[in-house]
Every structure is written in C-alpha cells, then in structure tokens.
Design a protein around this motif. Structure first.
Motif, mmCIF file in Angstrom:
data_model
loop_
_atom_site.group_PDB
_atom_site.id
_atom_site.type_symbol
_atom_site.label_atom_id
_atom_site.label_comp_id
_atom_site.label_asym_id
_atom_site.label_seq_id
_atom_site.Cartn_x
_atom_site.Cartn_y
_atom_site.Cartn_z
ATOM 1 N N SER A 65 30.087 38.464 45.708
ATOM 2 C CA SER A 65 29.625 37.406 45.490
ATOM 3 C C SER A 65 30.694 36.339 45.867
ATOM 4 O O SER A 65 31.693 36.626 45.907
ATOM 5 C CB SER A 65 29.106 36.889 44.092
ATOM 6 O OG SER A 65 30.197 36.827 43.211
ATOM 7 N N SER A 66 30.516 35.137 46.004
ATOM 8 C CA SER A 66 31.170 34.232 46.566
ATOM 9 C C SER A 66 32.291 33.722 45.453
ATOM 10 O O SER A 66 33.349 33.713 45.506
ATOM 11 C CB SER A 66 30.610 32.804 47.205
ATOM 12 O OG SER A 66 30.025 32.130 46.322
ATOM 13 N N VAL A 67 31.703 33.719 44.196
ATOM 14 C CA VAL A 67 32.548 33.361 43.008
ATOM 15 C C VAL A 67 33.282 34.535 42.527
ATOM 16 O O VAL A 67 34.666 34.276 42.312
ATOM 17 C CB VAL A 67 31.392 33.285 41.611
ATOM 18 C CG1 VAL A 67 32.350 33.123 40.375
ATOM 19 C CG2 VAL A 67 30.503 32.003 42.024
ATOM 20 N N LEU A 68 33.147 35.822 42.695
ATOM 21 C CA LEU A 68 33.870 36.935 42.390
ATOM 22 C C LEU A 68 35.279 37.002 43.463
ATOM 23 O O LEU A 68 36.236 36.918 42.968
ATOM 24 C CB LEU A 68 33.203 38.210 42.226
ATOM 25 C CG LEU A 68 34.049 39.436 42.069
ATOM 26 C CD1 LEU A 68 34.593 39.258 40.487
ATOM 27 C CD2 LEU A 68 32.956 40.667 42.106
ATOM 28 N N PHE A 69 34.576 36.550 44.755
ATOM 29 C CA PHE A 69 36.034 36.704 45.664
ATOM 30 C C PHE A 69 36.845 35.353 45.373
ATOM 31 O O PHE A 69 38.105 35.792 45.608
ATOM 32 C CB PHE A 69 35.179 36.460 47.215
ATOM 33 C CG PHE A 69 36.140 36.506 48.124
ATOM 34 C CD1 PHE A 69 36.902 37.732 48.548
ATOM 35 C CD2 PHE A 69 36.520 35.446 48.979
ATOM 36 C CE1 PHE A 69 37.923 37.852 49.502
ATOM 37 C CE2 PHE A 69 37.316 35.327 49.880
ATOM 38 C CZ PHE A 69 38.175 36.643 50.138
ATOM 39 N N ALA A 70 36.233 34.386 45.202
ATOM 40 C CA ALA A 70 37.139 33.404 44.919
ATOM 41 C C ALA A 70 38.004 33.473 43.793
ATOM 42 O O ALA A 70 39.240 33.112 43.666
ATOM 43 C CB ALA A 70 36.247 31.941 44.901
ATOM 44 N N SER A 71 37.396 34.024 42.519
ATOM 45 C CA SER A 71 38.029 34.252 41.714
ATOM 46 C C SER A 71 39.263 35.259 41.772
ATOM 47 O O SER A 71 40.446 35.055 41.124
ATOM 48 C CB SER A 71 37.298 34.938 40.345
ATOM 49 O OG SER A 71 35.971 34.000 40.073
ATOM 50 N N LEU A 72 39.149 36.169 42.612
ATOM 51 C CA LEU A 72 40.151 37.055 43.046
ATOM 52 C C LEU A 72 41.380 36.223 43.809
ATOM 53 O O LEU A 72 42.484 36.460 43.567
ATOM 54 C CB LEU A 72 39.829 38.168 43.780
ATOM 55 C CG LEU A 72 40.832 39.122 44.225
ATOM 56 C CD1 LEU A 72 41.523 39.758 43.016
ATOM 57 C CD2 LEU A 72 40.215 40.420 45.065
ATOM 58 N N VAL A 73 40.912 35.506 44.576
ATOM 59 C CA VAL A 73 41.822 34.755 45.395
ATOM 60 C C VAL A 73 42.759 33.739 44.356
ATOM 61 O O VAL A 73 43.968 33.521 44.416
ATOM 62 C CB VAL A 73 41.246 33.750 46.402
ATOM 63 C CG1 VAL A 73 42.151 32.809 47.383
ATOM 64 C CG2 VAL A 73 40.591 34.527 47.667
ATOM 65 N N VAL A 74 41.815 32.911 43.798
ATOM 66 C CA VAL A 74 42.603 32.009 42.408
ATOM 67 C C VAL A 74 43.642 32.943 41.527
ATOM 68 O O VAL A 74 44.491 32.433 41.393
ATOM 69 C CB VAL A 74 41.580 31.495 41.634
ATOM 70 C CG1 VAL A 74 42.168 30.831 40.352
ATOM 71 C CG2 VAL A 74 40.682 30.546 42.411
ATOM 72 N N ALA A 75 43.041 34.186 41.322
ATOM 73 C CA ALA A 75 44.083 34.824 40.323
ATOM 74 C C ALA A 75 45.514 35.012 41.127
ATOM 75 O O ALA A 75 46.497 34.980 40.470
ATOM 76 C CB ALA A 75 43.575 36.139 39.943
ATOM 77 N N LEU A 76 45.277 35.340 42.358
ATOM 78 C CA LEU A 76 46.653 35.912 43.121
ATOM 79 C C LEU A 76 47.194 34.695 43.298
ATOM 80 O O LEU A 76 48.566 34.749 43.111
ATOM 81 C CB LEU A 76 46.268 36.498 44.394
ATOM 82 C CG LEU A 76 45.523 38.003 44.429
ATOM 83 C CD1 LEU A 76 44.821 38.363 45.744
ATOM 84 C CD2 LEU A 76 46.490 38.853 43.749
ATOM 85 N N ALA A 77 46.682 33.327 43.494
ATOM 86 C CA ALA A 77 47.255 32.128 43.790
ATOM 87 C C ALA A 77 48.251 31.800 42.570
ATOM 88 O O ALA A 77 49.187 31.320 42.714
ATOM 89 C CB ALA A 77 46.526 31.115 44.312
ATOM 90 N N VAL A 78 47.487 31.975 41.431
ATOM 91 C CA VAL A 78 48.062 31.508 40.317
ATOM 92 C C VAL A 78 49.185 32.246 39.770
ATOM 93 O O VAL A 78 50.284 31.820 39.158
ATOM 94 C CB VAL A 78 46.938 31.389 38.941
ATOM 95 C CG1 VAL A 78 47.841 31.064 37.649
ATOM 96 C CG2 VAL A 78 45.877 30.297 39.563
ATOM 97 N N GLN A 79 49.078 33.734 39.878
ATOM 98 C CA GLN A 79 50.111 34.568 39.899
ATOM 99 C C GLN A 79 51.200 34.188 40.720
ATOM 100 O O GLN A 79 52.514 34.076 40.108
ATOM 101 C CB GLN A 79 49.555 36.080 40.089
ATOM 102 C CG GLN A 79 50.791 36.977 39.786
ATOM 103 C CD GLN A 79 50.304 38.403 40.394
ATOM 104 O OE1 GLN A 79 49.493 38.535 41.226
ATOM 105 N NE2 GLN A 79 51.390 39.414 40.311
ATOM 106 N N VAL A 80 51.341 34.047 41.832
ATOM 107 C CA VAL A 80 52.362 33.583 42.766
ATOM 108 C C VAL A 80 53.047 32.159 42.162
ATOM 109 O O VAL A 80 54.114 32.257 42.052
ATOM 110 C CB VAL A 80 51.930 33.390 44.217
ATOM 111 C CG1 VAL A 80 53.227 32.628 44.992
ATOM 112 C CG2 VAL A 80 51.411 34.766 44.676
ATOM 113 N N SER A 81 52.159 31.222 41.757
ATOM 114 C CA SER A 81 52.705 29.775 41.407
ATOM 115 C C SER A 81 53.679 30.089 39.992
ATOM 116 O O SER A 81 54.548 29.556 39.958
ATOM 117 C CB SER A 81 51.857 28.846 41.406
ATOM 118 O OG SER A 81 51.294 28.433 42.702
ATOM 119 N N ALA A 82 52.929 30.547 39.069
ATOM 120 C CA ALA A 82 53.227 30.769 37.853
ATOM 121 C C ALA A 82 54.415 31.608 37.770
ATOM 122 O O ALA A 82 55.589 31.344 37.021
ATOM 123 C CB ALA A 82 52.186 31.352 36.916
ATOM 124 N N SER A 83 54.316 32.912 38.482
ATOM 125 C CA SER A 83 55.779 33.607 38.462
ATOM 126 C C SER A 83 56.915 32.714 39.132
ATOM 127 O O SER A 83 58.000 32.930 38.380
ATOM 128 C CB SER A 83 55.541 34.773 39.442
ATOM 129 O OG SER A 83 54.483 35.631 38.827
#
Length: 255
Positions: free
Chosen positions: A115-133
């Motif tokens: 689904s679009s929500v699941l795909f967007a959630s994975l992108v968001v998770a990777l993006a937040v990981q990069v920024s927070a790290s």
C-alpha cells in the motif's frame, strides 16, 4: 581527552557493528522463515525507499553534520528540521508511489502488493533515521546513538521472528523494518530535543525556512552524488528481478 575520544570511537563503532550483524540475522530470518521471493521483493522495495529517502533528506543530514556542532543557534531549529524531514519524505514517497503506478514504471514494483501508506512509512523511517543519526553525531551524543541502534537491531530481529508466524510475504518484512527503525529514531530525536540546551531563546531562533535554505545550499551536491549511488542499487535490483523472477532473484540477492 584521549580516553573520551576512545570511548566515543567505541560508541560509534558499536553503533555500526551491531546493526550490521542484526542485518545479517534479518536476512537469515527473511529467507528461512519467510520465503526467498518475499525477501527479494523486500529488497527491491527497500532500495526504492532508500533512494527516495536519500533524495528527500540527504542534504539535511549532511548539513546537520556540517553546521549544527559549530553553530549553537541552529540547535533550537533541529527538532523542527527533523519534523520537516518526516513530512517532506512522506510527501515525496506518496508522489513517487502514485506516479509510478500511473505511468506503470518500474514494472517490478507494481508486482509487489504494498500500500501507499506502508511504502511511505518505510521511506519516512529511513529519512528520520538518517536525520536523527546525523543530529546525535553532530551533538556528540554517541551513547544515545549507540543505544538507539541497539534497540533498533533488537526490534528488527524480534519483530521479524514474530512476524514470520503472522505473515509470510514481503509486506511483513517491510512493516517490521519500518516499525523497528521509525520508533527508536523518533525517540532519539525527541530525546535530543529535550536534553540539548539551546543558545538562543525561542523568539530569536532562526526561521525554519532560513535554516532549510542554508542546509539545501550546502547539501544538494552531496545529495545528487548519493542519489546516483542509491539509484544504481535500485536499478540493479529492478533489472535482475525482471529477468530472473521473484524467486530466483530472492535466492540471488540473499546469497
């Protein structure tokens, strides 16, 4: 000073080594407890999500590493920058998802029932990981960074093992990776927001748009280069999946 430097290096090293080991364990669980085809589809979706995350927030993470440690006034805007990373990456992911389905390219992604929500959630998770790290590293909160990676690694393995009893397709793997990454990294961001003192009052804090303009001016060349590298990984997986089929591709990519 030397002992402090050695301790910091060990913290960062552990924050890299443990997730790498957990990643190997995740692949083993995915191939043996799910199916090779499911892992192949996950690998394809992950490469696409990673490409979008790099393009969406790569410039932010590079600029955080460059400016935040030396400019204390930027710390007051750091939480807003990370929140921007979250919403901006979600927007980019949804645009890419629906555009891909509209034009029918790449065809390999359309075969994955996600689904679009699941795909967007994975992108968001990777993006937040990069920024927070990047934020934790720039602020020299190495112990918090290490603990976050430990929790993320444990969550990845534990949730993957549990999900194997509930689902045997790629959506289970995508959900596990997204959840085990997003929650710890959001908690890391919140921790940094609460414990790091700011040098200026909120009324004098730099405007978010000003900060983003400065970050983009510095980080966009690096983002282009990183995007080219990430696109190579995605295109490679897409072509191999098209020619080999999901099952054979899953065996190949997990070998």
């Amino acid at each position: 000073m030397k002992n402090l430097l050695n301790e910091s290096l060990w913290q960062v090293a552990l924050a890299k080594i443990v997730p790498a080991a957990a990643g190997i364990g995740f692949v083993a669980i995915a191939v043996n407890r799910f199916t090779p085809a499911a892992y192949g589809q996950f690998s394809l979706v992950f490469a696409a999500a990673n490409l979008l995350a790099v393009l969406a927030v790569g410039w932010i993470s590079q600029a955080i590493l460059r400016f935040v440690s030396g400019d204390r006034s930027l710390r007051s805007a750091l939480w807003r920058v990370i929140l921007f990373s979250l919403f901006w990456s979600a927007f980019i992911a949804l645009v890419a998802y629906y555009t891909s389905h509209w034009i029918g390219w790449p065809a390999s992604l359309k075969e994955v029932d996600i689904s679009s929500v699941l795909f967007a959630s994975l992108v968001v998770a990777l993006a937040v990981q990069v920024s927070a790290s990047a934020a934790a590293t720039s602020l020299q909160r190495f112990r918090a960074y290490r603990n976050t990676e430990f929790v993320r690694s444990a969550g990845l393995l534990g949730l993957a093992w549990l999900a194997a009893y509930l689902s045997n397709d790629s959506t289970g793997l995508i959900s596990v990776y997204g959840l085990s990454t997003l929650v710890p990294c959001l908690l890391l961001s919140l921790y940094l927001h609460r414990v790091i003192p700011v040098a200026v009052p909120a009324s004098k804090a730099p405007k978010l748009l000003v900060v983003l303009r400065k970050f983009f001016g510095f980080g966009w060349p690096i983002t282009i280069w990183s995007g080219i590298q990430a696109s190579q990984a995605f295109m490679e997986r897409s072509v191999l999946n098209d020619h080999m089929g999901a099952l054979e591709f899953g065996h190949f990519i997990s070998a």
